[in-house]
Enzyme design. Structure first.
Site, PDB file in Angstrom:
ATOM      1  CB  ALA A 144      41.286  11.913 -10.075  1.00  0.00           C
ATOM      2  CB  CYS A 159      33.106  19.329  -7.709  1.00  0.00           C
ATOM      3  SG  CYS A 159      34.010  18.401  -6.453  1.00  0.00           S
TER       4      CYS A 159
END
Length: 572
Positions: free
Chosen positions: A367, A492
């Protein structure tokens, strides 16, 4: 000829002296200075020599301790002698009382009075003696000097008093320190006392409260919950206090009930408030030096000359710079346009550092957009080997390609595939980096909409996708790689369902193990959560929180592939 110039000058100095010497001689003669106060030729005129004073010689700690022990021994001997005399006197009185029992009381009282008077007299004599000593030691300069000279203390009594005075000073200092510590403890205790009137109105719903009032109530409830056993009012349970606190947090900070429950499951009330408040504050602006084009020192000098106030990042990073202030837009400087640096959060450095890419390897970034981690990997590889930069979102590919060209990266192949299907395209890779899509609960300062847009179905959906992507990343990696066989998983997010639960699932279905990430800081991963037990090796994972590390909330875990294939448990 008269020889060289140096020889002629030496001859002239021997005969007439230097000009400075002659001038000093004339000045001393006119001022009629004595030999001690006279100016010297090798000393400047402004620095007149001072009269050397006899500095007192202080005894060494060893000598002081020896004298102190001797003084204590002498005191003990004197006390023993006094107790022996008193005992003998008591015996004499006792035998006298046997002869005349009716006179014992009066004699004893008179002796006692005499003894008290003698003690007072001796004490007054000692005080006067010590007072005289103190006066002479500070009034008479000669005596003050002689006290520290060798052989000046011939009287043992004076020496003993000096040592006792030093001992008393040490004891007084120790006593003052103890009093200060007690006062500090009492002040802290007073600060932690909860006002009973405020507690009485905590649960009053008739009062209309503003945001400031609710914040003060949050602080008061957190203070009570931090020591609930001693601060509770006896009328409300802990669950009622928690319910009140969660309601106020949702009203003041704008979180939905789901995220508040998740945070309270992870943190204590006090730490939960610290996390929520830190998540609303912006993080420091950090840029990463592109080592393919410049060095960090050269970049810092160039930015400082443009009016940008920068400092190096922490010791764990050799490329990061923290920007405190800038006169120009940091994303529009000539250095930025030339590809000398990338605006990148410090937390996104950590997955790449944990991956530890080596030169001439084949690495996959599953990603990759917008390209911060991909270009960092290429820089560490020095544009050697191959980096496959993949992203499933075609719109984000544009920013990825733009950053790759701007930073001068030449070893990258960009693709746009679903990461779960890359196993059929890419295999036998040395290292794989998966920064998985997540809820973003660690970057609320960048996207405040996370506070209200995340719920339980979203987290469950993300968790399923993350597990599929991680299994695909493991299958793309080569377990027999001479230098690699490494998979790094990061998000995150701070939620356990998107982090430890995903790694634990992968450990049960693939032949991998958790290894140390090599990051010198961070909080160990959870091995227990809500009654669930995770693999003990998850303590090697690392968590980063905004209220502790002053960076975005992040999770990083490093895996080592042992062999290919699927692992089945007993039930399967």
């Amino acid at each position: 000829m008269g020889g060289t110039g140096r020889a002629r000058r030496a001859k002239r100095i021997r005969k007439f002296g230097t000009g400075v010497q002659e001038s000093v001689r004339i000045v001393n003669k006119k001022l009629k200075l004595s030999e001690e106060d006279a100016l010297q030729p090798d000393v400047p005129f402004r620095k007149r020599q001072k009269k050397k004073k006899n500095k007192p010689t202080f005894e060494t700690p060893r000598e002081y301790n020896k004298k102190l022990k001797q003084a204590k021994k002498d005191n003990a001997d004197q006390q023993n002698l006094a107790s022996t005399k008193e005992l003998s006197r008591d015996k004499e009185k006792y035998y006298e009382s046997l002869e005349s029992p009716f006179e014992v009381t009066s004699d004893t009282n008179s002796d006692t009075e005499n003894f008290v008077v003698e003690q007072e007299d001796s004490a007054s004599q000692e005080s006067s003696l010590s007072g005289n000593i103190g006066e002479t030691s500070f009034s008479d300069e000669e005596t003050k000097k002689n006290l520290f000279e060798d052989g000046s203390m011939e009287d043992s009594g004076t020496e003993e008093l000096d040592i006792e005075r030093e001992n008393r000073l040490l004891e007084d200092e120790k006593r003052l320190e103890e009093e200060d510590s007690k006062a500090e403890f009492l002040s802290n205790t007073v600060d932690n006392i909860v006002d009973a009137e405020q507690v009485a109105t905590l649960f009053d719903n008739d009062i209309q409260r503003s945001i400031a009032d609710r914040k003060s109530r949050i602080a008061l409830v957190v203070q009570i919950l931090s020591d609930f056993k001693s601060r509770k009012d006896g009328l409300h349970s802990r669950s009622e206090y928690l319910s009140l606190l969660k309601t106020d947090i949702g009203y003041v900070y704008g979180y939905n009930a789901f995220l508040i429950e998740e945070f309270f499951d992870m943190f204590s009330p006090l730490e939960c408030m610290e996390f929520i408040e830190a998540s609303d504050k912006p993080r420091p602006l950090v840029i990463r030096t592109n080592t393919l084009k410049t060095k960090r020192r050269q970049l810092a000098q160039a930015l400082i000359s443009r009016g940008v106030n920068v400092d190096p990042l922490e010791n764990w990073s050799k490329e990061g710079l923290v920007v405190y202030e800038s006169r120009v837009p940091i994303g529009a400087t000539p250095e930025y346009l030339a590809g000398y640096y990338m605006i990148q959060a410090s937390s996104s450095f950590i997955p790449v550092l944990a991956l530890s890419p080596q030169e001439k390897e084949k690495i996959l970034d599953m990603a990759a957009s917008p390209g911060g981690k991909t270009t960092f990997v290429s820089a560490l590889m020095r544009n050697t080997g191959i980096v496959y930069a993949n992203d499933s979102n075609a719109d984000r590919i544009k920013s990825l390609v733009a950053n790759i060209h701007r930073l001068g990266v030449e070893n990258t192949i960009v693709s746009c595939y679903d990461g779960r299907k890359l196993v059929s395209i890419l295999r036998d890779l040395d290292r794989v980096l998966l920064d998985a899509p997540c809820s973003g609960t660690g970057i609320i300062s960048h996207d405040p909409s996370v506070k209200t847009s995340r719920d339980r179905p979203d987290i469950q959906r993300n968790s399923v996708i993350q597990k599929q992507l991680l299994l695909a990343a493991v299958d793309c990696c080569n377990a027999h790689s001479a230098t690699g066989g490494i998979i790094v998983y990061s998000t995150c997010s701070v939620l356990v369902e998107e982090n430890e639960a995903v790694i634990d699932y992968c450990l049960k279905h693939r032949f991998v193990k958790v290894v140390s990430s090599g990051i010198p800081f961070g909080i160990p991963g959870f091995t227990k959560y809500r009654g669930k037990q995770f693999h003990p090796s998850l303590q090697e994972a690392r968590r980063f929180f905004p209220h502790i590390h002053n960076m975005d909330g992040f999770f990083v875990c490093k895996l080592k592939k042992l062999k290919s294939g699927v692992r089945y448990n007993a039930t399967q």
